[in-house]
Structure formats: structure tokens, C-alpha cells
Design an enzyme around this catalytic site. Structure first.
Site, short mmCIF file in Angstrom:
data_model
loop_
_atom_site.label_atom_id
_atom_site.label_comp_id
_atom_site.label_asym_id
_atom_site.label_seq_id
_atom_site.Cartn_x
_atom_site.Cartn_y
_atom_site.Cartn_z
N ASP A 1 0.83 -1.21 0.00
CA ASP A 1 0.00 0.00 0.00
C ASP A 1 0.87 1.26 0.00
O ASP A 1 1.97 1.25 0.53
CB ASP A 1 -0.92 -0.02 1.23
CG ASP A 1 -2.10 0.92 1.10
OD1 ASP A 1 -2.37 1.40 -0.03
OD2 ASP A 1 -2.75 1.19 2.12
N ASN A 54 -10.84 -2.51 -5.74
CA ASN A 54 -10.07 -1.51 -6.48
C ASN A 54 -10.71 -1.10 -7.82
O ASN A 54 -10.29 -0.13 -8.45
CB ASN A 54 -8.62 -1.98 -6.71
CG ASN A 54 -7.77 -1.95 -5.46
OD1 ASN A 54 -6.91 -2.80 -5.25
ND2 ASN A 54 -8.00 -0.97 -4.59
#
Ligand code: IPE
Ligand code: IPE
Ligand code: MG
Length: 246
Positions: A23, A71
């Protein structure tokens, strides 16, 4: 094998299955005045560094969270870029994976993934299928809840068709229906790492993280290095995993 001084202290208890939530690509780019996609591009270099180090350390499976089922909510041009990353990654790095005897695997849902991306992934899996070293397992269009729903449907079908009895459904039987059945016997995560300072699972390997150890790094993923992985491994070996016992 690289020559890293701290290896002697970590070699004792290397986790079999390390999973990483990569991330912070976007924030890394933002803080340096770049576009988000440059962060993803740079993140590929971190994947390469960490993969090689993980393989040198004797980790059996390295699972990398590359694209979640959530996502898809991102702007179309970012989704498009992320979908093309595996093509670029395997184009460049398959020779290096071969040199390191690394075998590629994927967990995730193939629907919605563009054909060219699927082809690139399948090609990398095929080219590395005889390698006997670490498994580099990409979680791509992966979601933990969806995985459990699909496993449930599959079990339901098996009960309906009489392949198994309801009374025989156990944790082992359900686990065998999960996408991680492709990395058995290392289905369960031993060490979960997340970069960028966020401390959440974001729908990653919900079942498989039941008893994993967590390690959080404040570094953004493009800043992640083999040394940071070593730090996490060092930390891991001092954890006491009790699994509910004393
Ligand atoms: C991780 O970086 C890569 C993916 C989720 C595909 P992000 O893109 O989430 O970066 P941040 O969290 O916005 O900084
Ligand atoms: C998790 O990161 C997914 C991947 C790393 C592929 P996100 O950036 O999507 O997670 P949230 O939205 O911060 O929870
Ligand atoms: Mg993020």
C-alpha cells in the site's frame, strides 16, 4: 545469495507464508509531485527487490496483494494502468524469476480481467511451472469475502450432488475450497505485512490470516526494500504464537 549481515539472526524461524498488502503507491507519488501511476510503476521495483530477498531467505510462499475486488472503484484510467502492470512486470522480470527458481501463482477472479493481462499471467505461470523454489503468489482481483462466498457455493453444490455430506463439512473441507488451495500446505499466512502506515486487512485473506502475525511499516510501498523485509522477519521470530493455548 546476497551477503546481508543480519541474516544470521533471522535464519532460525523463517515464516513459510508471508503475505504483503503493498500500500501507498499513490501517496508516494503525490508527495513527490508525480502522478499516481508513477507510484505503481515504482512499486514494481519494490516487488522485485522484496521477491528476491524473500526467496533468498527461504520463504516458501510470498503472496502479494496487487489488486483487490474493491479496487474497481478507482478512476477508469488508474484501473486500466493497474490491469496492465502484470504484463509489464512479467515481460521484464520472468528471466530473473527463472534464475532464482521462483514459481509464479495467482489467486483471484479471472472475470473482468482483460484478456491480455490473463494471457501474460498464464504465460508466466506456465514458464515457471517447473521451478521448485519460492512460490510468488499474486492476489489479483482478489477479495476475501468473495472467496468465502464462492467456496460456500461450491460446497453447496457438492452437498446437493451427494459428493459430500453436510455433517462432514469441517474447517479443512471449507479451506480446500478456497483459492489458496493452490498453495497447500501453506494456505495459512504466518506473517502479514502492510506498508504505508495503514493498519487494516482491506478484505485480504480473511480466513487465512486467522492466526497470522502482523507487521506494519510506515514506509510507502515504493520505498520498501529487502532490508525492511529482514526487519519484519527479525520481529517475527520474537513473536510467541499461542493459537489459543498457553
Ligand atoms: C497500493 O497503493 C496499490 C494498489 C492498491 C493497487 P495505493 O494505490 O493504494 O496507494 P495509496 O494508498 O493511494 O497511497
Ligand atoms: C489494499 O489497498 C489493496 C491492495 C494493496 C491491492 P487499498 O489502498 O485498496 O486499501 P484501502 O482502500 O486503503 O483499505
Ligand atoms: Mg491504498
Amino acid at each position: 545469495m546476497g551477503d546481508y549481515p543480519q541474516v544470521d539472526t533471522v535464519i532460525e524461524q523463517i515464516p513459510d507464508h508471508v503475505a504483503i498488502i503493498m500500500d501507498g503507491n499513490g501517496r508516494w507519488a503525490q508527495q513527490t509531485g508525480k502522478e499516481r501511476k508513477e507510484g505503481h510503476q515504482e512499486g514494481m521495483e519494490a516487488i522485485r527487490r522484496v521477491t528476491i530477498r524473500a526467496s533468498e531467505r527461504g520463504i516458501k510462499v510470498l503472496t502479494l496483494y496487487a489488486f483487490s475486488t474493491e479496487n474497481w472503484k478507482r478512476p477508469p484510467q488508474e484501473v486500466k494502468f493497474l490491469m496492465q502492470l502484470p504484463v509489464k512486470f512479467f515481460d521484464r522480470f520472468v528471466p530473473e524469476l527463472q534464475e532464482n527458481n521462483i514459481k509464479v501463482n495467482m489467486i483471484g477472479f479471472k472475470d473482468k480481467v482483460p484478456g491480455s493481462t490473463k494471457k501474460a499471467i498464464e504465460k508466466a505461470i506456465d514458464e515457471t511451472k517447473n521451478n521448485t523454489g519460492m512460490i510468488l503468489n499474486f492476489a489479483f482481483n482478489y477479495g476475501g469475502r468473495a472467496e468465502i462466498v464462492e467456496a460456500t457455493k461450491s460446497l453447496f453444490d457438492k452437498v446437493l450432488s451427494g459428493q459430500i455430506n453436510k455433517k462432514d463439512i469441517s474447517e479443512e473441507v471449507l479451506q480446500a475450497e478456497l483459492l489458496t488451495n493452490s498453495i497447500t500446505p501453506y494456505d495459512d499466512v504466518d506473517l502479514l505485512i502492510r506498508s504505508s502506515g495503514e493498519q487494516r486487512l482491506s478484505n485480504f485473506l480473511l480466513w487465512q490470516n486467522a492466526y497470522s502475525e502482523f507487521y506494519f511499516s510506515k514506509l510507502f510501498w515504493p520505498e520498501f526494500t529487502g532490508e525492511v523485509l529482514d526487519k519484519a522477519l527479525l520481529d517475527y521470530q520474537y513473536r510467541s504464537r499461542r493459537y489459543g493455548a498457553i
